[in-house]
Design a protein around this motif. Structure first.
Motif, short mmCIF file in Angstrom:
data_model
loop_
_atom_site.label_atom_id
_atom_site.label_comp_id
_atom_site.label_asym_id
_atom_site.label_seq_id
_atom_site.Cartn_x
_atom_site.Cartn_y
_atom_site.Cartn_z
N ASN A 137 40.16 27.26 17.89
CA ASN A 137 40.74 25.95 18.19
C ASN A 137 41.00 25.75 19.68
O ASN A 137 40.86 24.64 20.20
N HIS A 138 41.36 26.84 20.38
CA HIS A 138 41.65 26.68 21.81
C HIS A 138 40.40 26.31 22.61
O HIS A 138 40.50 25.68 23.67
N ILE A 139 39.22 26.68 22.09
CA ILE A 139 37.98 26.26 22.76
C ILE A 139 37.78 24.76 22.61
O ILE A 139 37.40 24.07 23.57
N HIS A 140 38.05 24.24 21.42
CA HIS A 140 37.96 22.79 21.20
C HIS A 140 38.90 22.04 22.14
O HIS A 140 38.51 21.03 22.74
N ILE A 141 40.13 22.55 22.28
CA ILE A 141 41.11 21.88 23.13
C ILE A 141 40.69 21.96 24.60
O ILE A 141 40.82 20.97 25.34
N LEU A 142 40.20 23.10 25.03
CA LEU A 142 39.74 23.25 26.41
C LEU A 142 38.60 22.29 26.73
O LEU A 142 38.57 21.66 27.78
N VAL A 143 37.63 22.19 25.79
CA VAL A 143 36.51 21.27 25.99
C VAL A 143 37.00 19.83 26.07
O VAL A 143 36.55 19.05 26.92
#
Length: 320
Positions: free
Chosen positions: A272-278
């Motif tokens: 999920n943190h990758i989605h938020i970073l993107v």
């Protein structure tokens, strides 16, 4: 859909986590975001000042560039200070009205920027396919009409999200949002009620957003057709360089959004943190790169910036 107006259904505040799972490194994550934000501010303000100060830069291309830089400033300022507040000062809480306002502005500015990119594609089309009629076609009245259409259409498209979110009931007075800014479906998914209306509305907005590349593609089909009919290679390269900046900005704007869309649809194993970073990078990368692209590739702007820098350098007088 029933709209609940009672105070029991409306949260007092939202709690923005930031980037879930990376709370311990928020301070380090804030550094590149702060740097990119400063680049966006300096770059877009420079573009606006150069165009304002130089009376020769009054072509339709620079008119659209002014709008693009203004939107980039507004978009980055609407989102990045909130992120930095979370990363630096643990300012996680945001009241309901401010969250809804931020949500609306982020979506509205993103849609306006997409509309401006379509208008800039039309500008490139006229400049290459009908150069002799360029000023006759893109008059001040036409430019103003295009701008008003983009703004009015965007407001009508995004305004319903305020009503939809305001009507949703929430089970708690303090709702935790696993994000670093307020986003429509991110808020709707936390509601206690069925969010089918919000989901359908979200699909409509995404569908309209994905339709924008269609007129852009059609414009470039005609542009390429006109370019390859030119007699010499130098003429073709010169014509293509006219649209080079616009093509680069299109890539910067649509590639991250495409990656984000595909990762949400098919990347279920992506943390999920990758989605938020993107999602965060999508709001800061285009505003920071757009002025650099146009500043470097547009000869008139590059020359004016160099002139301003050299003019401000005063000679040093040595006394012996």
């Amino acid at each position: 859909m029933t709209c609940h107006n009672g105070s029991n259904f409306r949260p007092i505040t939202f709690f923005l986590i930031g980037i879930p799972g990376l709370e311990e490194v928020h301070g380090w994550i804030s550094l590149p975001f702060c740097f990119i934000y400063i680049v966006a501010l300096v770059g877009n303000v420079t573009i606006l000042l150069v165009i304002k100060m130089d009376q020769t830069l009054r072509e339709p291309t620079f008119y659209f560039l002014v709008i693009l830089s203004t939107i980039d400033l507004a978009l980055s300022t609407t989102s990045v200070p909130c992120m930095l507040g979370i990363f630096w000062f643990n300012a996680h809480e945001i009241n309901f009205g401010a969250c809804v306002a931020q949500m609306f502005l982020i979506h509205a500015f993103t849609c306006i920027e997409a509309g401006v990119l379509v208008a800039m594609a039309f500008d490139c089309y006229v400049a290459i396919c009908a150069p002799l009629h360029y000023t006759a076609i893109l008059t001040s009245q036409v430019l103003m009409s295009i701008t008003l259409y983009i703004v009015i259409f965007t407001v009508l498209l995004t305004l319903p999200m305020i009503y939809l979110i305001s009507c949703l009931p929430f089970c708690q007075a303090h709702v935790i949002i696993p994000h670093s800014y307020c986003e429509h479906m991110g808020i709707a998914n936390l509601s206690c009620e069925n969010i089918r209306a919000s989901g359908i509305y979200g699909l409509v907005v995404v569908s309209v957003f994905l339709l924008d590349p269609v007129p852009i593609g059609i414009s470039y089909v005609y542009i390429l057709h006109a370019v390859f009919r030119l007699p010499s290679q130098d003429a073709r390269l010169k014509a293509l360089s006219t649209c080079g900046s616009h093509i680069a900005v299109l890539c910067v704007f649509y590639i991250p959004s495409l990656f984000s869309f595909l990762s949400h649809q098919f990347g279920h194993n992506i943390p999920n943190h990758i989605h938020i970073l993107v999602a965060n990078l999508y709001l800061v990368i285009p505003p920071s790169l757009n002025p650099i692209i146009y500043g470097v590739r547009t000869k008139q702007i590059w020359e004016r910036v160099l002139h301003m820098l050299l003019k401000n350098k005063t000679p040093t007088i040595l006394f012996y």
